[in-house]
Design a protein around this motif. Structure first.
Motif, PDB file in Angstrom:
ATOM      1  N   ASP A  94      31.271  -2.732  20.171  1.00  0.00           N
ATOM      2  CA  ASP A  94      31.135  -1.328  20.538  1.00  0.00           C
ATOM      3  C   ASP A  94      30.771  -1.186  22.013  1.00  0.00           C
ATOM      4  O   ASP A  94      31.344  -0.373  22.746  1.00  0.00           O
ATOM      5  N   GLN A  95      29.824  -1.992  22.471  1.00  0.00           N
ATOM      6  CA  GLN A  95      29.386  -1.906  23.860  1.00  0.00           C
ATOM      7  C   GLN A  95      30.492  -2.361  24.809  1.00  0.00           C
ATOM      8  O   GLN A  95      30.654  -1.800  25.898  1.00  0.00           O
ATOM      9  N   LYS A  96      31.251  -3.384  24.409  1.00  0.00           N
ATOM     10  CA  LYS A  96      32.364  -3.819  25.259  1.00  0.00           C
ATOM     11  C   LYS A  96      33.404  -2.709  25.406  1.00  0.00           C
ATOM     12  O   LYS A  96      33.903  -2.453  26.504  1.00  0.00           O
ATOM     13  N   LEU A  97      33.716  -2.054  24.274  1.00  0.00           N
ATOM     14  CA  LEU A  97      34.683  -0.965  24.328  1.00  0.00           C
ATOM     15  C   LEU A  97      34.178   0.172  25.212  1.00  0.00           C
ATOM     16  O   LEU A  97      34.924   0.744  25.998  1.00  0.00           O
ATOM     17  N   ARG A  98      32.890   0.484  25.066  1.00  0.00           N
ATOM     18  CA  ARG A  98      32.326   1.567  25.871  1.00  0.00           C
ATOM     19  C   ARG A  98      32.300   1.210  27.346  1.00  0.00           C
ATOM     20  O   ARG A  98      32.479   2.063  28.215  1.00  0.00           O
ATOM     21  N   ALA A  99      32.076  -0.038  27.641  1.00  0.00           N
ATOM     22  CA  ALA A  99      32.087  -0.461  29.040  1.00  0.00           C
ATOM     23  C   ALA A  99      33.488  -0.341  29.623  1.00  0.00           C
ATOM     24  O   ALA A  99      33.674   0.095  30.761  1.00  0.00           O
ATOM     25  N   MET A 100      34.499  -0.705  28.790  1.00  0.00           N
ATOM     26  CA  MET A 100      35.879  -0.636  29.277  1.00  0.00           C
ATOM     27  C   MET A 100      36.360   0.804  29.410  1.00  0.00           C
ATOM     28  O   MET A 100      37.115   1.128  30.323  1.00  0.00           O
ATOM     29  N   ALA A 151      23.844   1.219  10.300  1.00  0.00           N
ATOM     30  CA  ALA A 151      25.234   1.405   9.878  1.00  0.00           C
ATOM     31  C   ALA A 151      25.699   2.829  10.160  1.00  0.00           C
ATOM     32  O   ALA A 151      26.832   3.056  10.584  1.00  0.00           O
ATOM     33  N   THR A 152      24.806   3.805   9.966  1.00  0.00           N
ATOM     34  CA  THR A 152      25.145   5.198  10.251  1.00  0.00           C
ATOM     35  C   THR A 152      25.404   5.401  11.729  1.00  0.00           C
ATOM     36  O   THR A 152      26.367   6.077  12.125  1.00  0.00           O
ATOM     37  N   ARG A 153      24.540   4.807  12.573  1.00  0.00           N
ATOM     38  CA  ARG A 153      24.744   4.922  14.027  1.00  0.00           C
ATOM     39  C   ARG A 153      26.060   4.279  14.441  1.00  0.00           C
ATOM     40  O   ARG A 153      26.801   4.816  15.268  1.00  0.00           O
ATOM     41  N   GLN A 154      26.355   3.110  13.854  1.00  0.00           N
ATOM     42  CA  GLN A 154      27.603   2.429  14.191  1.00  0.00           C
ATOM     43  C   GLN A 154      28.807   3.273  13.761  1.00  0.00           C
ATOM     44  O   GLN A 154      29.805   3.348  14.479  1.00  0.00           O
ATOM     45  N   GLU A 155      28.709   3.891  12.583  1.00  0.00           N
ATOM     46  CA  GLU A 155      29.808   4.720  12.110  1.00  0.00           C
ATOM     47  C   GLU A 155      30.052   5.889  13.057  1.00  0.00           C
ATOM     48  O   GLU A 155      31.191   6.198  13.417  1.00  0.00           O
ATOM     49  N   GLN A 156      28.967   6.540  13.488  1.00  0.00           N
ATOM     50  CA  GLN A 156      29.098   7.657  14.423  1.00  0.00           C
ATOM     51  C   GLN A 156      29.697   7.195  15.739  1.00  0.00           C
ATOM     52  O   GLN A 156      30.563   7.860  16.328  1.00  0.00           O
ATOM     53  N   SER A 157      29.259   6.035  16.227  1.00  0.00           N
ATOM     54  CA  SER A 157      29.774   5.510  17.482  1.00  0.00           C
ATOM     55  C   SER A 157      31.252   5.183  17.379  1.00  0.00           C
ATOM     56  O   SER A 157      32.045   5.502  18.270  1.00  0.00           O
ATOM     57  N   LEU A 158      31.653   4.548  16.277  1.00  0.00           N
ATOM     58  CA  LEU A 158      33.058   4.184  16.105  1.00  0.00           C
ATOM     59  C   LEU A 158      33.920   5.428  15.923  1.00  0.00           C
ATOM     60  O   LEU A 158      35.077   5.456  16.359  1.00  0.00           O
ATOM     61  N   GLN A 159      33.379   6.454  15.292  1.00  0.00           N
ATOM     62  CA  GLN A 159      34.126   7.705  15.176  1.00  0.00           C
ATOM     63  C   GLN A 159      34.342   8.327  16.552  1.00  0.00           C
ATOM     64  O   GLN A 159      35.417   8.868  16.845  1.00  0.00           O
ATOM     65  N   GLU A 160      33.326   8.214  17.409  1.00  0.00           N
ATOM     66  CA  GLU A 160      33.458   8.729  18.771  1.00  0.00           C
ATOM     67  C   GLU A 160      34.521   7.946  19.535  1.00  0.00           C
ATOM     68  O   GLU A 160      35.355   8.517  20.247  1.00  0.00           O
ATOM     69  N   LEU A 161      34.502   6.613  19.370  1.00  0.00           N
ATOM     70  CA  LEU A 161      35.511   5.784  20.024  1.00  0.00           C
ATOM     71  C   LEU A 161      36.909   6.096  19.486  1.00  0.00           C
ATOM     72  O   LEU A 161      37.876   6.143  20.259  1.00  0.00           O
ATOM     73  N   GLN A 162      37.004   6.300  18.174  1.00  0.00           N
ATOM     74  CA  GLN A 162      38.293   6.636  17.595  1.00  0.00           C
ATOM     75  C   GLN A 162      38.828   7.942  18.173  1.00  0.00           C
ATOM     76  O   GLN A 162      40.013   8.052  18.509  1.00  0.00           O
TER      77      GLN A 162
END
Length: 303
Positions: A94-100, A151-162
Motif C-alpha cells: 500500500d505504501q509503495k503504491l501511494r509513494a508511486m 483490516a478495516t483500515r487496509q480495506e479503506q486504503s485499498l478502496q481509495e487506491l482502486q
C-alpha cells in the motif's frame, strides 16, 4: 434401679430341654448403635465413592475439553500470525503504491512520496505475530480486535487506491492521445503568418492536410457538445472528454455525429473538407484544457 433385660427362649424339637438366654437391654442398644454406625459409615462411603467417581468423570471431561481448547487456541494463534503477516505485506505494498501515485493519507500519516520511518504505522509483525503460549483469552481477543481494525483500515486504503486507479484509467481514456486524421501537418501550433492577411497571429491548433473526404476519428472517449457551422471554421465538431479537456475539428466536409452523442476512441466522426475560411482540404484540430488552447502534440502518443 434394676437393670432391664430380655429373655430369649429357644425351644428345640423333641424332648430336649428349653434353653433360656438373658440379654441386657443396654447390650441390645449398643449392638443397635453399632449397626447404625456401620450402616451410616457404609452409606457415607458409598456417597463419597459416587462423588469421587462423578468428580473423576467430570475431570476427564474437563481435561478433554482443555486439550481441545488448547488445540483450538493454537490454531487461532497460527491464523492470527498468518493474517498479521499478510496485513503487513499489504501495508508495505500500500505504501509503495501511494509513494508511486503521490497519494497522501493524513489518517495513516503518509506524506507525498516516500514516508519517513517515524511516520510509519507500526507493522503487524510487531503487533500481531509475537504471540506467547501463556496468552490469555482476553489478550487474544484484544489482538483480534486490533487485527479487525487494521483490516478495516487496509480495506479503506485499498478502496481509495482502486478509486484513484479507476480515475486514472478514465483520464487515460479521455486523453486525446492519437491522431484524429492521417495526413501531413501544414501548420503547427503557435505563432504563424496568416495566409489571408500576412499578419503574425496565434494558431491555436494543428492543420492536417489530407484528401477531401478523408476520415476523421475521435482521439479519445467523450461526448459531442457541438456540431454545426462556426464562422471561418466552417463545419465544426466539439467533443468534451471530461477533466476540462475538449477537442475541436474544423473545415469538415461531412459531420457524422450530432450534439449529445457519446463517442469512443477511434470512432469515425467526420470527413476532411474545405468549408469556411480555408485554402484547401485539411482538418483544423485543437485541444483545449479548461478553455485554454494547448499544443495537441503534447497529448499524441503516436509517431
Amino acid at each position: 434401679m434394676a437393670k432391664k433385660s430380655f429373655t430369649l427362649m429357644v425351644i428345640p424339637d423333641h424332648d430336649a430341654p428349653v434353653k433360656r438366654y438373658t440379654i441386657q437391654r443396654s447390650f441390645l442398644m449398643q449392638v443397635g448403635m453399632g449397626l447404625m454406625l456401620v450402616v451410616g459409615l457404609g452409606a457415607g462411603a458409598s456417597i463419597h465413592y459416587f462423588q469421587v467417581a462423578a468428580d473423576a468423570s467430570e475431570n476427564r471431561i474437563l481435561r478433554d475439553e482443555n486439550l481441545t481448547l488448547r488445540s483450538q487456541l493454537k490454531s487461532v494463534r497460527e491464523r492470527i500470525e498468518h493474517i498479521g503477516s499478510t496485513l503487513d505485506r499489504v501495508e508495505r505494498f500500500d505504501q509503495k503504491l501511494r509513494a508511486m501515485t503521490l497519494l497522501s493519507d493524513p489518517q495513516r500519516n503518509l506524506a507525498m512520496g516516500p514516508t519517513e520511518p517515524e511516520a510509519r504505522v507500526p507493522t503487524t509483525d510487531t503487533q500481531f505475530t509475537q504471540l506467547t503460549t501463556t496468552e490469555t483469552p482476553k489478550l487474544l481477543m484484544g489482538r483480534l480486535d486490533k487485527l479487525s481494525a487494521e483490516a478495516t483500515r487496509q480495506e479503506q486504503s485499498l478502496q481509495e487506491l482502486q478509486a484513484y486507479f479507476q480515475d486514472q484509467k478514465s483520464l487515460l481514456a479521455s486523453t486525446p492521445s492519437v491522431w484524429p486524421a492521417r495526413g501531413w501537418v501544414t501548420s503547427d501550433f503557435g505563432q504563424r503568418v496568416d495566409p489571408y492577411t500576412a499578419d503574425r497571429v496565434m494558431h491555436s491548433g494543428l492543420d492536417i492536410a489530407a484528401p477531401h473526404g478523408k476520415e476523421v476519428y475521435s482521439p479519445s472517449d467523450g461526448t459531442v457538445v457541438f456540431a454545426g457551422l462556426e464562422g471561418g471554421y466552417g463545419n465544426v465538431i466539439v467533443v468534451d472528454h471530461g477533466y476540462g479537456i475538449k477537442t475541436r475539428y474544423g473545415h469538415l466536409a461531412k459531420m457524422l455525429v450530432k450534439a449529445g452523442d457519446r463517442v469512443k476512441r477511434g470512432a469515425l466522426i467526420a470527413a476532411v473538407g474545405n468549408t469556411g475560411r480555408s485554402t484547401g482540404p485539411h482538418l483544423h484540430y485543437e485541444v483545449r484544457v479548461n478553455g485554454i488552447p494547448q499544443n495537441p502534440r503534447k497529448f499524441i502518443l503516436e509517431e
